[in-house]
Design an enzyme around this catalytic site. Structure first.
Site, PDB file in Angstrom:
ATOM      1  N   GLU A  92      39.493  47.783  41.637  1.00  0.00           N
ATOM      2  CA  GLU A  92      40.236  47.181  42.752  1.00  0.00           C
ATOM      3  C   GLU A  92      41.694  47.617  42.764  1.00  0.00           C
ATOM      4  O   GLU A  92      42.325  47.728  41.711  1.00  0.00           O
ATOM      5  CB  GLU A  92      40.264  45.657  42.568  1.00  0.00           C
ATOM      6  CG  GLU A  92      39.115  44.941  43.167  1.00  0.00           C
ATOM      7  CD  GLU A  92      39.290  43.428  43.029  1.00  0.00           C
ATOM      8  OE1 GLU A  92      38.268  42.762  42.924  1.00  0.00           O
ATOM      9  OE2 GLU A  92      40.431  42.933  43.017  1.00  0.00           O
ATOM     10  N   CYS A 105      49.286  46.967  43.697  1.00  0.00           N
ATOM     11  CA  CYS A 105      48.868  46.430  42.402  1.00  0.00           C
ATOM     12  C   CYS A 105      47.720  47.303  41.890  1.00  0.00           C
ATOM     13  O   CYS A 105      46.699  47.448  42.568  1.00  0.00           O
ATOM     14  CB  CYS A 105      48.415  44.983  42.580  1.00  0.00           C
ATOM     15  SG  CYS A 105      47.761  44.254  41.076  1.00  0.00           S
ATOM     16  N   CYS A 112      37.558  44.125  31.452  1.00  0.00           N
ATOM     17  CA  CYS A 112      38.659  43.717  30.564  1.00  0.00           C
ATOM     18  C   CYS A 112      38.089  42.930  29.395  1.00  0.00           C
ATOM     19  O   CYS A 112      37.193  42.110  29.572  1.00  0.00           O
ATOM     20  CB  CYS A 112      39.652  42.858  31.338  1.00  0.00           C
ATOM     21  SG  CYS A 112      41.068  42.367  30.345  1.00  0.00           S
ATOM     22  N   CYS A 116      40.342  36.045  29.660  1.00  0.00           N
ATOM     23  CA  CYS A 116      41.049  34.823  30.062  1.00  0.00           C
ATOM     24  C   CYS A 116      40.053  33.943  30.829  1.00  0.00           C
ATOM     25  O   CYS A 116      39.300  34.452  31.665  1.00  0.00           O
ATOM     26  CB  CYS A 116      42.245  35.157  30.941  1.00  0.00           C
ATOM     27  SG  CYS A 116      43.389  36.288  30.137  1.00  0.00           S
ATOM     28  N   CYS A 119      39.703  34.011  34.809  1.00  0.00           N
ATOM     29  CA  CYS A 119      39.775  35.289  35.512  1.00  0.00           C
ATOM     30  C   CYS A 119      38.396  35.881  35.812  1.00  0.00           C
ATOM     31  O   CYS A 119      37.556  35.995  34.915  1.00  0.00           O
ATOM     32  CB  CYS A 119      40.584  36.262  34.644  1.00  0.00           C
ATOM     33  SG  CYS A 119      40.537  37.942  35.231  1.00  0.00           S
ATOM     34  N   CYS A 341      42.165  38.075  41.714  1.00  0.00           N
ATOM     35  CA  CYS A 341      42.036  39.375  41.068  1.00  0.00           C
ATOM     36  C   CYS A 341      40.614  39.559  40.544  1.00  0.00           C
ATOM     37  O   CYS A 341      40.070  38.708  39.859  1.00  0.00           O
ATOM     38  CB  CYS A 341      43.041  39.432  39.909  1.00  0.00           C
ATOM     39  SG  CYS A 341      42.744  40.752  38.771  1.00  0.00           S
TER      40      CYS A 341
HETATM   41  S1  SF4 Z   1      43.810  37.942  33.507  1.00  0.00           S
HETATM   42 FE1  SF4 Z   1      41.804  38.967  33.588  1.00  0.00          FE
HETATM   43  S2  SF4 Z   1      42.274  41.161  33.745  1.00  0.00           S
HETATM   44 FE2  SF4 Z   1      44.159  40.129  33.075  1.00  0.00          FE
HETATM   45  S3  SF4 Z   1      44.088  40.197  30.828  1.00  0.00           S
HETATM   46 FE3  SF4 Z   1      43.130  38.255  31.388  1.00  0.00          FE
HETATM   47  S4  SF4 Z   1      40.915  38.726  31.535  1.00  0.00           S
HETATM   48 FE4  SF4 Z   1      42.026  40.702  31.566  1.00  0.00          FE
END
Ligand code: SF4
Length: 355
Positions: A92, A105, A112, A116, A119, A341
């Protein structure tokens, strides 16, 4: 073997590569002019570059490795692109319009590993790092889109806040930054670029020592270890005290302000008590610190989190202000499209899996 993206080379790397292959050094500047100023999409379009050089470039590099898979446009001018990479993976990229200019962005990894808990991107584990060329190309594709629309606009700001932890792809990140900052290329000023990290403290020291003068943002999201570990498991390995030391180092060495990203999650981290704790924690960095309060965009995958009430957001803001901390409630972009995101990408992957 897949050919590499020409955008991944700094001017020094291209100069030395061309020189190693028997071409004069000035040729690199000519090629860069075609890539970044005239913005051709095929080597054959570089009409004043000699044919031997065109053939050599064609044999070893490609200009376009990304293809546009989906494009969503919001009423506020935000555009979300889903690009397909050469290996079929999707990433993205988001373009946003602001009063001060036009920002992009970018994504740095496919998936990832930081995980988190709020997310959508973190649900899909990292499958690989993006090359520096693939990161530069995201900006070039947005710029080409603007060119095609006949809008006399250029990308003025860059935020490295898309999918992935940029400091987990450190070398490619640095190469990417060198390419886009270079005056001979896109010439995006370092002070208009922000890299956001979940808090890899050792890399914050290294990043500071590059003296690039690029802005740094930290995804903090909680003012104490217990709560931060609950929201971001990375905090178990790198607790707040360690992170704060690295942040102090960045501020002292660069004399730049650091940005703190704080997503407000209803009844989780949005109480007055957390606002007071956050104010106390950050006071050692003040006035070189700035808190971005971000209203949460709910995603289906994380039903445990809801958006904070507007009153709670305002109260959090007031408490921080009273503590003398600079802060702002982030203006939202693209709320009528898949705004969170990673949301667009994860939806498309689920759709493909269901078929
Ligand atoms: S917010 Fe999402 S993309 Fe960013 S570091 Fe945390 S898990 Fe990874």
């Amino acid at each position: 073997m897949k050919k590499a993206s020409i955008y991944g080379l700094t001017i020094e790397q291209l100069t030395s590569w061309l020189s190693d292959h028997g071409h004069k050094k000035s040729r690199a500047l000519q090629v860069w002019d075609w890539l970044y100023r005239k913005r051709v999409t095929e080597f054959a379009g570089m009409t004043d570059v000699n044919q031997d050089c065109i053939q050599l470039l064609n044999e070893n590099f490609v200009i376009q490795t990304l293809s546009q898979h989906i494009k969503q446009e919001s009423a506020d001018g935000t555009i979300k692109f889903l690009f397909k990479l050469q290996d079929g993976n999707l990433i993205e990229t988001v373009m946003m319009r602001h009063k001060y200019g036009l920002s992009v962005c970018v994504t740095t990894q496919v998936g990832c590993n930081i995980g988190c808990s709020f997310c959508a991107s973190g649900l899909l584990a990292k499958s690989r790092d993006l090359s520096s060329g693939e990161i530069v190309e995201q900006i070039m594709n947005v710029q080409l889109h603007l060119d095609q629309m006949g809008q006399d606009e250029t990308v003025s700001h860059v935020v490295v806040m898309g999918i992935g932890e940029p400091f987990d792809n450190f070398e490619n990140l640095l190469n990417f930054l060198k390419v886009i900052i270079d005056q001979k290329g896109l010439a995006i000023a370092a002070r208009r670029i922000t890299v956001s990290t979940s808090g890899l403290a050792n890399k914050i020291y290294e990043f500071t020592d590059t003296q690039m003068q690029v802005n740094l943002a930290i995804s903090l999201h909680a003012p104490n270890n217990e709560l931060r570990t609950q929201i971001m498991k990375i905090n178990r390995a790198i607790p707040i005290e360690t992170l704060m030391e690295s942040m102090k180092y960045y501020v002292e060495k660069t004399n730049r302000r650091i940005t703190i990203e704080y997503i407000l999650l209803k009844d989780v981290n949005d109480h007055k008590e957390e606002a007071e704790q956050l104010g106390d924690l950050l006071s050692v960095l003040s006035p070189k610190v700035y808190v971005n309060l971000i209203p949460y965009n709910p995603v289906d995958e994380h039903s445990q989190y809801q958006r904070s009430e507007h009153e709670s957001v305002l109260a959090f803001y007031d408490t921080l202000k009273k503590k003398g901390i600079n802060c702002k409630i982030r203006q939202e972009h693209g709320t009528d499209i898949d705004a969170a995101c990673g949301q667009l990408r994860s939806k498309q992957i689920k759709k493909a899996e269901a078929q």
